[in-house]
Design an enzyme around this catalytic site. Structure first.
Site, PDB file in Angstrom:
ATOM      1  N   LYS A  16      -6.914   3.622 -11.366  1.00 15.82           N
ATOM      2  CA  LYS A  16      -6.843   2.163 -11.548  1.00 15.82           C
ATOM      3  C   LYS A  16      -6.751   1.719 -12.745  1.00 15.82           C
ATOM      4  CE  LYS A  16      -6.215   0.041  -8.067  1.00 15.82           C
ATOM      5  NZ  LYS A  16      -4.893  -0.013  -7.358  1.00 15.82           N
ATOM      6  N   VAL A  54     -13.618  -3.465  -0.238  1.00 10.49           N
ATOM      7  CA  VAL A  54     -13.106  -4.581   0.338  1.00 10.49           C
ATOM      8  C   VAL A  54     -13.453  -4.348   2.043  1.00 10.49           C
ATOM      9  CG1 VAL A  54     -10.870  -5.756   1.337  1.00 10.49           C
ATOM     10  CG2 VAL A  54     -11.034  -4.772  -0.982  1.00 10.49           C
ATOM     11  N   TYR A  61     -10.768   8.066  -9.053  1.00 15.24           N
ATOM     12  CA  TYR A  61      -9.934   6.831  -8.506  1.00 15.24           C
ATOM     13  C   TYR A  61     -10.238   5.847  -9.269  1.00 15.24           C
ATOM     14  CZ  TYR A  61      -9.370   2.667  -5.587  1.00 15.24           C
ATOM     15  OH  TYR A  61      -8.829   1.308  -5.439  1.00 15.24           O
ATOM     16  N   SER A  74     -12.378   1.926   2.378  1.00 16.12           N
ATOM     17  CA  SER A  74     -13.190   1.164   2.394  1.00 16.12           C
ATOM     18  C   SER A  74     -14.091   0.537   3.339  1.00 16.12           C
ATOM     19  CB  SER A  74     -12.984  -0.301   1.547  1.00 16.12           C
ATOM     20  OG  SER A  74     -11.801  -1.066   2.141  1.00 16.12           O
ATOM     21  N   GLY A  87       3.256  -0.817  -0.682  1.00 13.82           N
ATOM     22  CA  GLY A  87       2.117  -0.442   0.132  1.00 13.82           C
ATOM     23  C   GLY A  87       1.677  -1.461   1.435  1.00 13.82           C
ATOM     24  N   ALA A  88       2.766  -2.060   2.147  1.00 15.20           N
ATOM     25  CA  ALA A  88       2.454  -3.022   2.819  1.00 15.20           C
ATOM     26  C   ALA A  88       1.589  -2.521   4.093  1.00 15.20           C
ATOM     27  CB  ALA A  88       3.681  -3.721   3.339  1.00 15.20           C
ATOM     28  N   ILE A 129      -5.349  -3.853   2.942  1.00 17.42           N
ATOM     29  CA  ILE A 129      -4.971  -5.000   2.349  1.00 17.42           C
ATOM     30  C   ILE A 129      -3.457  -5.587   2.604  1.00 17.42           C
ATOM     31  CG2 ILE A 129      -5.266  -6.430   0.417  1.00 17.42           C
ATOM     32  CD1 ILE A 129      -7.230  -4.281  -0.656  1.00 17.42           C
ATOM     33  N   LYS A 144       2.859   3.840  11.340  1.00 20.92           N
ATOM     34  CA  LYS A 144       2.684   3.213   9.888  1.00 20.92           C
ATOM     35  C   LYS A 144       3.053   1.595   9.986  1.00 20.92           C
ATOM     36  CE  LYS A 144      -0.037   6.026   7.370  1.00 20.92           C
ATOM     37  NZ  LYS A 144       0.513   7.089   6.283  1.00 20.92           N
TER      38      LYS A 144
END
Ligand SMILES: NC(=O)c1ccc[n+]([C@@H]2O[C@H](COP(=O)([O-])OP(=O)(O)OC[C@H]3O[C@@H](n4cnc5c(N)ncnc54)[C@H](OP(=O)(O)O)[C@@H]3O)[C@@H](O)[C@H]2O)c1
Length: 324
Positions: free
Chosen positions: A161, A187, A157, A199, A6-7, A11, A38
């Site tokens: 998690k 975040v 969601y 976020s 998920g780079a 985050i 991306k």
């Protein structure tokens, strides 16, 4: 050498930046390494040319991370859907990728020829806070969001998690993987990626007129650079263990909207509460998250108002917010 799943995300980009600055060689997983939208922001990071490579991985694919984890010393498993809108099919769109991804990451880490030192998994305080708790009491490491409550209220969601983190702990124990989780709250802070993330939109929607009245509740915030650092500490520090909450600032929506109205006096910031009676008689309960573990490991959290300011500055710079 480390792998970051998920780079390309909000985050993820800050974590890759930090790791490259610290001299790590990074294998970044993305869904499509040829998608320049991306990857360009990662390719232009300092040291990326020499120390960053891209690898294709889709969370729903069986054995998604087998090859890419082979030969690395550590893994940061961050990929998980965090959509802005409620999913059409929560099981297929959210829960399956989150849980399958966590399973694949732990299994792949357990199966490499060269042993992996540690897996750091990005969970969330969404896996902690969705439960009834006495007003004023802080959430601690053994608190888990209530699955039945989340299903009843269709809070998908946090459910994704919670289930993913629980499955990761179960498998890590079974397969003898050294797992540490970082559980960030909402975040904030500047963005590196070119598009709006969920976020950052949580701030923007109180500025662009899409929310007419603020809720009589609080949200807990953390700066994205502190979240990246929390991941590095979780990986490098010998005493890091268990669940590390990165959730230092509990802010009411009244406080947040007062701040936004002051920063952007011409913006349509909501000035009324959706529950005026509640606001008058029952101020939102404060339930902080205990952050002592990360503080003891050396993390000093940034003040949140500066982070909010810098978030909006960066959204303006990227053309994602134009003030009225
Ligand atoms: N931002 C927050 O407030 C916050 C708070 C607590 C925890 N977290 C957690 O932090 C992590 C990163 O979140 P973020 O805010 O950076 O969100 P983000 O910008 O949306 O990044 C999510 C990343 O996951 C990848 N991903 C999603 N579904 C995937 C799939 N099916 N297969 C492969 N990759 C997939 C995305 O790839 P694409 O770019 O291809 O979509 C993206 O790289 C997530 O685990 C999230 O739950 C975020």
């Amino acid at each position: 050498m480390v792998a970051v799943t998920g780079a390309s995300g909000y985050i993820g980009a800050w974590l890759v930046k930090l790791l490259l600055e610290k001299g790590y060689t990074v294998r970044a997983t993305v869904r499509n390494p040829n998608d320049t939208q991306k990857t360009a922001h990662l390719r232009s990071l300092p040291n990326a040319e020499t120390n960053l490579s891209f690898h294709k991985a889709e969370l729903l694919d069986e054995g998604a991370f087998g090859e890419v984890f082979e030969g690395v010393d550590g893994v940061f498993h961050m990929a998980s859907p965090f959509p802005m809108a409620a999913p059409e099919d929560p099981e297929a769109d959210l829960i399956a990728p989150a849980v399958k991804g966590a399973e694949s990451a732990i299994k792949a880490a357990a199966g490499t020829k060269k042993p992996i030192k540690r897996v750091v998994l990005t969970s969330s305080t969404a896996a902690v806070r969705i439960k009834q708790i006495a007003p004023g009491k802080a959430f601690e490491e053994d608190d888990w969001s209530d699955e039945e409550r989340m299903r009843n209220f269709k809070i998908w969601y946090p459910l994704s998690k919670t289930l993913a983190e629980k499955r990761a702990w179960e498998l890590a124990k079974e397969l003898n993987v050294d797992l540490v989780t970082v559980n960030p709250s909402m975040v904030t802070g500047p963005i590196i990626q070119p598009s709006l993330n969920t976020s950052s939109n949580e701030l923007l929607k109180y500025l662009d007129g899409s929310v007419k009245a603020y809720p009589n509740s609080c949200m807990v915030w953390v700066d994205v650079r502190d979240v990246a650092l929390a991941h590095l500490i979780a990986y490098e520090h010998p005493d890091a263990a268990g669940r590390l909450f990165a959730a230092p600032h509990e802010i009411s929506y009244k406080e947040l909207t007062d701040f936004l109205a002051k920063e952007y006096p011409n913006a349509p910031v909501p000035r009324v509460c959706a529950d005026p009676e509640g606001e008058k008689n029952n101020p939102p309960p404060r339930n902080p998250c205990s952050v002592v573990k990360l503080e003891k490991l050396g993390l000093q959290f940034r003040p949140v108002w500066q982070s909010f300011h810098e978030t909006l500055e960066s959204l303006k710079e990227k053309g994602l917010y134009t003030p009225a």
